[in-house]
Design an enzyme around this catalytic site. Structure first.
Site, PDB file in Angstrom:
ATOM      1  N   ASP A   1       0.580  -1.188  -0.118  1.00  7.91           N
ATOM      2  CA  ASP A   1       0.062  -0.112   0.076  1.00  7.91           C
ATOM      3  C   ASP A   1       0.854   1.332   0.081  1.00  7.91           C
ATOM      4  O   ASP A   1       0.425   2.527   0.682  1.00  7.91           O
ATOM      5  CB  ASP A   1      -1.047   0.275   1.167  1.00  7.91           C
ATOM      6  CG  ASP A   1      -1.920  -1.067   1.098  1.00  7.91           C
ATOM      7  OD1 ASP A   1      -2.222  -1.722   0.157  1.00  7.91           O
ATOM      8  OD2 ASP A   1      -2.177  -1.590   2.155  1.00  7.91           O
TER       9      ASP A   1
ATOM     10  N   LYS B   1       1.721   1.986  -5.233  1.00  9.55           N
ATOM     11  CA  LYS B   1       2.415   1.677  -6.477  1.00  9.55           C
ATOM     12  C   LYS B   1       1.662   2.077  -7.777  1.00  9.55           C
ATOM     13  O   LYS B   1       1.942   2.193  -8.777  1.00  9.55           O
ATOM     14  CB  LYS B   1       2.555   0.017  -6.163  1.00  9.55           C
ATOM     15  CG  LYS B   1       3.455  -0.253  -5.082  1.00  9.55           C
ATOM     16  CD  LYS B   1       3.646  -1.735  -4.939  1.00  9.55           C
ATOM     17  CE  LYS B   1       2.398  -2.425  -4.344  1.00  9.55           C
ATOM     18  NZ  LYS B   1       1.967  -1.925  -2.988  1.00  9.55           N
TER      19      LYS B   1
ATOM     20  N   GLY C   1      -4.604  -4.233  -3.835  1.00  5.41           N
ATOM     21  CA  GLY C   1      -5.361  -3.075  -4.166  1.00  5.41           C
ATOM     22  C   GLY C   1      -4.751  -1.996  -4.540  1.00  5.41           C
ATOM     23  O   GLY C   1      -4.078  -1.383  -3.575  1.00  5.41           O
ATOM     24  N   HIS C   2      -4.751  -1.472  -5.895  1.00  6.62           N
ATOM     25  CA  HIS C   2      -3.891  -0.552  -6.307  1.00  6.62           C
ATOM     26  C   HIS C   2      -4.821   0.639  -6.714  1.00  6.62           C
ATOM     27  O   HIS C   2      -5.605   0.459  -7.695  1.00  6.62           O
ATOM     28  CB  HIS C   2      -2.952  -0.796  -7.588  1.00  6.62           C
ATOM     29  CG  HIS C   2      -1.976  -2.118  -7.083  1.00  6.62           C
ATOM     30  ND1 HIS C   2      -0.981  -2.348  -7.900  1.00  6.62           N
ATOM     31  CD2 HIS C   2      -1.428  -2.467  -5.816  1.00  6.62           C
ATOM     32  CE1 HIS C   2      -0.152  -3.360  -7.249  1.00  6.62           C
ATOM     33  NE2 HIS C   2      -0.573  -3.350  -5.903  1.00  6.62           N
ATOM     34  N   THR C   3      -4.731   1.648  -5.906  1.00  7.26           N
ATOM     35  CA  THR C   3      -5.551   2.786  -6.339  1.00  7.26           C
ATOM     36  C   THR C   3      -4.956   3.865  -7.256  1.00  7.26           C
ATOM     37  O   THR C   3      -3.712   4.218  -6.999  1.00  7.26           O
ATOM     38  CB  THR C   3      -5.926   3.572  -4.991  1.00  7.26           C
ATOM     39  OG1 THR C   3      -5.997   2.677  -3.861  1.00  7.26           O
ATOM     40  CG2 THR C   3      -6.964   4.565  -5.119  1.00  7.26           C
TER      41      THR C   3
ATOM     42  N   GLN D   1       2.053  -5.951  -3.075  1.00  2.98           N
ATOM     43  CA  GLN D   1       2.646  -5.905  -1.644  1.00  2.98           C
ATOM     44  C   GLN D   1       3.868  -5.289  -1.578  1.00  2.98           C
ATOM     45  O   GLN D   1       3.896  -4.210  -2.437  1.00  2.98           O
ATOM     46  CB  GLN D   1       2.713  -7.582  -1.472  1.00  2.98           C
ATOM     47  CG  GLN D   1       1.397  -8.441  -1.126  1.00  2.98           C
ATOM     48  CD  GLN D   1       0.933  -8.721  -2.484  1.00  2.98           C
ATOM     49  OE1 GLN D   1       1.469  -9.451  -3.457  1.00  2.98           O
ATOM     50  NE2 GLN D   1      -0.545  -8.523  -2.853  1.00  2.98           N
TER      51      GLN D   1
ATOM     52  N   VAL E   1      -8.753  -3.098  -0.334  1.00  4.21           N
ATOM     53  CA  VAL E   1      -9.237  -4.525  -0.635  1.00  4.21           C
ATOM     54  C   VAL E   1     -10.407  -4.974   0.522  1.00  4.21           C
ATOM     55  O   VAL E   1     -11.435  -5.067   0.335  1.00  4.21           O
ATOM     56  CB  VAL E   1      -8.293  -5.807  -0.581  1.00  4.21           C
ATOM     57  CG1 VAL E   1      -8.883  -6.930  -0.685  1.00  4.21           C
ATOM     58  CG2 VAL E   1      -7.451  -5.442  -1.852  1.00  4.21           C
TER      59      VAL E   1
ATOM     60  N   ASP F   1       2.581  14.700   2.391  1.00  2.00           N
ATOM     61  CA  ASP F   1       1.697  15.625   2.632  1.00  2.00           C
ATOM     62  C   ASP F   1       0.689  15.450   3.919  1.00  2.00           C
ATOM     63  O   ASP F   1       0.285  16.081   4.202  1.00  2.00           O
ATOM     64  CB  ASP F   1       0.815  15.874   1.489  1.00  2.00           C
ATOM     65  CG  ASP F   1      -0.028  14.390   0.932  1.00  2.00           C
ATOM     66  OD1 ASP F   1       0.984  13.537   0.422  1.00  2.00           O
ATOM     67  OD2 ASP F   1      -1.199  14.091   1.145  1.00  2.00           O
TER      68      ASP F   1
HETATM   69  P1  GDP Z   1      -0.785   0.444  -3.570  1.00  2.00           P
HETATM   70  O1  GDP Z   1      -1.278  -0.975  -3.142  1.00  2.00           O
HETATM   71  O2  GDP Z   1       0.926   0.499  -3.275  1.00  2.00           O
HETATM   72  O3  GDP Z   1      -1.031   0.886  -4.965  1.00  2.00           O
HETATM   73  O4  GDP Z   1      -1.247   1.468  -2.618  1.00  2.00           O
HETATM   74  P2  GDP Z   1      -2.992   1.660  -2.002  1.00  2.00           P
HETATM   75  O5  GDP Z   1      -3.716   2.095  -3.286  1.00  2.00           O
HETATM   76  O6  GDP Z   1      -3.371   0.405  -1.498  1.00  2.00           O
HETATM   77  O7  GDP Z   1      -2.860   2.849  -1.181  1.00  2.00           O
HETATM   78  C1  GDP Z   1      -2.351   4.280  -1.422  1.00  2.00           C
HETATM   79  C2  GDP Z   1      -3.379   5.097  -1.015  1.00  2.00           C
HETATM   80  O8  GDP Z   1      -2.830   6.467  -0.849  1.00  2.00           O
HETATM   81  C3  GDP Z   1      -4.540   5.273  -2.149  1.00  2.00           C
HETATM   82  O9  GDP Z   1      -5.512   5.562  -1.239  1.00  2.00           O
HETATM   83  C4  GDP Z   1      -4.037   6.371  -2.801  1.00  2.00           C
HETATM   84  O10 GDP Z   1      -5.071   7.142  -3.574  1.00  2.00           O
HETATM   85  C5  GDP Z   1      -3.477   7.446  -1.635  1.00  2.00           C
HETATM   86  N1  GDP Z   1      -2.202   8.249  -2.191  1.00  2.00           N
HETATM   87  C6  GDP Z   1      -1.126   7.655  -3.009  1.00  2.00           C
HETATM   88  N2  GDP Z   1      -0.173   8.707  -3.077  1.00  2.00           N
HETATM   89  C7  GDP Z   1      -0.588   9.551  -2.159  1.00  2.00           C
HETATM   90  C8  GDP Z   1      -0.207  10.930  -1.671  1.00  2.00           C
HETATM   91  O11 GDP Z   1       0.997  11.146  -2.155  1.00  2.00           O
HETATM   92  N3  GDP Z   1      -0.603  11.539  -0.986  1.00  2.00           N
HETATM   93  C9  GDP Z   1      -1.777  11.019  -0.230  1.00  2.00           C
HETATM   94  N4  GDP Z   1      -2.446  11.915   0.696  1.00  2.00           N
HETATM   95  N5  GDP Z   1      -2.303  10.190  -0.504  1.00  2.00           N
HETATM   96  C10 GDP Z   1      -1.820   9.146  -1.738  1.00  2.00           C
HETATM   97  P1  IMO Z   2      -0.896  -4.024  -2.134  1.00  2.00           P
HETATM   98  O1  IMO Z   2      -0.423  -4.620  -3.606  1.00  2.00           O
HETATM   99  C1  IMO Z   2      -1.024  -4.479   1.994  1.00  2.00           C
HETATM  100  C2  IMO Z   2      -1.011  -8.744   3.631  1.00  2.00           C
HETATM  101  C3  IMO Z   2      -2.361  -9.184   4.112  1.00  2.00           C
HETATM  102  C4  IMO Z   2      -1.682 -10.076   5.347  1.00  2.00           C
HETATM  103  C5  IMO Z   2      -0.475 -10.859   4.463  1.00  2.00           C
HETATM  104  C6  IMO Z   2      -0.949 -12.076   3.933  1.00  2.00           C
HETATM  105  O2  IMO Z   2      -2.211  -3.454  -2.456  1.00  2.00           O
HETATM  106  O3  IMO Z   2       0.145  -3.269  -1.606  1.00  2.00           O
HETATM  107  P2  IMO Z   2      -2.280 -12.806   1.693  1.00  2.00           P
HETATM  108  O4  IMO Z   2      -3.799 -12.515   1.596  1.00  2.00           O
HETATM  109  O5  IMO Z   2      -1.401 -12.141   0.723  1.00  2.00           O
HETATM  110  O6  IMO Z   2      -2.033 -14.344   2.175  1.00  2.00           O
HETATM  111  O7  IMO Z   2      -2.063 -11.934   3.227  1.00  2.00           O
HETATM  112  O8  IMO Z   2      -0.329  -9.907   3.450  1.00  2.00           O
HETATM  113  N1  IMO Z   2      -1.452  -8.244   2.239  1.00  2.00           N
HETATM  114  C7  IMO Z   2      -1.311  -6.976   1.954  1.00  2.00           C
HETATM  115  N2  IMO Z   2      -1.148  -5.760   2.660  1.00  2.00           N
HETATM  116  N3  IMO Z   2      -0.976  -4.549   0.782  1.00  2.00           N
HETATM  117  C8  IMO Z   2      -1.219  -5.419   0.001  1.00  2.00           C
HETATM  118  O9  IMO Z   2      -1.209  -5.285  -1.371  1.00  2.00           O
HETATM  119  C9  IMO Z   2      -1.199  -6.726   0.509  1.00  2.00           C
HETATM  120  N4  IMO Z   2      -1.503  -8.101   0.123  1.00  2.00           N
HETATM  121  C10 IMO Z   2      -1.519  -8.617   1.067  1.00  2.00           C
HETATM  122  O10 IMO Z   2      -2.826  -8.147   4.973  1.00  2.00           O
HETATM  123  O11 IMO Z   2      -0.995  -9.586   6.389  1.00  2.00           O
HETATM  124 MG    MG Z   3      -2.898  -1.489  -1.745  1.00  2.00          MG
END
Ligand code: GDP
Ligand code: IMO
Ligand code: MG
Length: 421
Positions: A14, A17, A41-43, A223, A299, A332
């Site tokens: 998270d 990415k 879960g990539h936002t 991850q 997710v 930020d």
């Molecule tokens: P990923 O799994 O690595 O793609 O990341 P996620 O999407 O799970 O979580 C990142 C969260 O931070 C999402 O809700 C994005 O919209 C948000 N986000 C990404 N970059 C920034 C940033 O620079 N500042 C803020 N405030 N939010 C961000």
């Molecule tokens: P993104 O790509 C954050 C964590 C789960 C749990 C462990 C094992 O969005 O960064 P699993 O379902 O993979 O067997 O769970 O890994 N986990 C994540 N945490 N971001 C993720 O993906 C994750 N994918 C799995 O919460 O601790």
């Molecule tokens: Mg994520």
């Protein structure tokens, strides 16, 4: 010959990415996922819209380029269908753009149930998985019992499925786990037919042909390094190699074809699920990071645990991945903070160390270096020069400590809120 550049998370996932892959895609011809599955879960946010991608690579919104789901990915046909149909409704038909590896393993309905059953059996020692069947699917892959996307093209695929299901049901019976698979299974068979309209390919050939033709490729990690099955905080990890080496096995790319390695980190830390987190905060500051940063799982909706940046962990991740450029996200969120802390050492059993420990159940006391907060809204800055001195001081300290330049700084969730140095 061109090389494959890689974007991967340096913390517990998270990091942001999805956003950065979308930002960098204009520089590439192809984007490919190499591991993980719908646990990701990539936002992405742009033009006032927000999308969350789980199995589909984050390069799909930029110019109709090929996006690949590689052999290292595990794919749930039901969740994939939901994701692809939602995108089609919003005007993004991916049937031509998306390529799926024949060798990607399938998450079967019983894998999801096994995930729940294993977690229940672990009781208080549970991992806190995303419940998507990731562990059981990778287990079957490694134990040579898996079913792959290419198997769906065989005339007897239903029999192949039935044999896997029977084996899983035997395990579920031995665990005394109650379940009803009828609806899920019916949905899965429909979803599998839906999946077949996409391009199911030998993605290792596709990718290597692209490299020969000098077409630049970006590999998108899921991850983060601290969730890697070998190098993460085992057993509180996911079941794939999230590190750079995973690109080679998850796409069929030779090690000497890896180019830039972009390592993404948040300016603080978060973790969702169980397991060690040395700099975790249980106070108001931790709550503030979670509230201001909207730290809830994309997710599962679970609250993410929050804490200060951990340089010991970050340096470890940089070492394992050979990171060549750093990308710093979400600073930020700390705009209003008076003081910002960074762990620069650990104390374990009264001894100072700068290494990430083998044992996950030891008591780690972080040793902090404090920084003055910048106390202004950095989201408004359009170039590095416009950042306040206190923020630059924070960034440059990280560069000095890690020896790697911070090349991209994200100051908000939108595509445009990104500063490239
Ligand atoms: P990923 O799994 O690595 O793609 O990341 P996620 O999407 O799970 O979580 C990142 C969260 O931070 C999402 O809700 C994005 O919209 C948000 N986000 C990404 N970059 C920034 C940033 O620079 N500042 C803020 N405030 N939010 C961000
Ligand atoms: P993104 O790509 C954050 C964590 C789960 C749990 C462990 C094992 O969005 O960064 P699993 O379902 O993979 O067997 O769970 O890994 N986990 C994540 N945490 N971001 C993720 O993906 C994750 N994918 C799995 O919460 O601790
Ligand atoms: Mg994520």
């Amino acid at each position: 010959m061109k090389k494959v550049d890689v974007i991967l998370g340096l913390q517990w996932g998270d990091e942001g990415k999805g956003k950065v892959v979308d930002v960098l895609t204009p520089n590439y011809d192809v984007v490919a996922r190499f591991q993980g599955g719908p646990n990701a879960g990539h936002t992405l946010e742009f033009c006032g819209e927000k999308y969350v991608l789980r199995s589909i690579p984050s390069g799909i919104f930029q110019g109709g380029k090929p996006n690949i789901i590689g052999n290292g990915v595990v794919l749930d046909a039901i969740l994939f269908r939901g994701e692809a149909e939602a995108l089609a409704k919003s005007g993004h038909d991916l049937t031509r753009q998306l390529c799926i590896s024949k060798k990607a393993h399938l998450i079967l309905p019983t894998h999801r149930i096994l995930d729940a059953a294993y977690e229940a059996a672990k009781g208080s020692a549970k991992i806190g998985t995303t419940g998507k069947g990731i562990g059981p699917t990778y287990t079957d892959k490694v134990s040579r019992n898996g079913m792959r996307v290419g198997d769906l093209l065989k005339p007897d695929f239903k029999e192949i499925y039935a044999a896997h299901k029977a084996r899983h049901e035997q395990i579920l019976r031995s665990l005394n786990y109650d379940y009803d698979i009828t609806e899920l299974e019916a949905e899965w068979f429909e979803a599998v037919e839906y999946l077949k309209q996409f391009r199911i390919v030998d993605s290792e050939y596709f990718i290597n042909e692209c490299l020969k033709e000098d077409r630049p490729i970006l590999a998108e990690g899921a991850q983060g390094t601290l969730l890697d099955v070998d190098f993460g905080s085992y057993p509180f990890v996911t079941s794939s190699n999230t590190v750079c080496a995973g690109v080679c096995t998850g796409l069929g790319v030779a090690p000497n074809r890896i180019g830039e390695v972009f390592g993404i980190f948040k300016a603080y830390c978060t973790r969702v699920g169980s397991g060690p987190f040395p700099t975790e905060l249980f106070d108001q500051t931790g709550d503030d990071l979670g509230r201001i940063g909207h730290e809830f799982g994309a997710v599962t909706g679970r609250k993410r645990r929050c804490g200060w940046l951990d340089l010991i962990a970050l340096k470890y991740s940089i070492m394992i991945n050979g990171v060549t450029q750093l990308i710093m996200m979400k600073a930020d969120v700390m705009n209003g903070f008076d003081t910002i802390r960074v762990a620069t050492g650990y104390e374990i059993n009264g001894e100072r160390t700068e290494q990430f420990p083998f044992d996950v159940d030891v008591d780690i006391k972080p040793i902090y270096t404090d920084f003055e907060g910048w106390k202004c809204d950095i989201s408004q800055c359009k170039s590095y020069d416009e950042f306040p001195a206190a923020f630059k001081n924070y960034v440059e300290f990280i560069e000095r400590e890690t020896g790697v330049p911070v090349k991209i700084i994200s100051v908000g969730p939108d595509r445009g809120e990104t500063i490239v140095r």
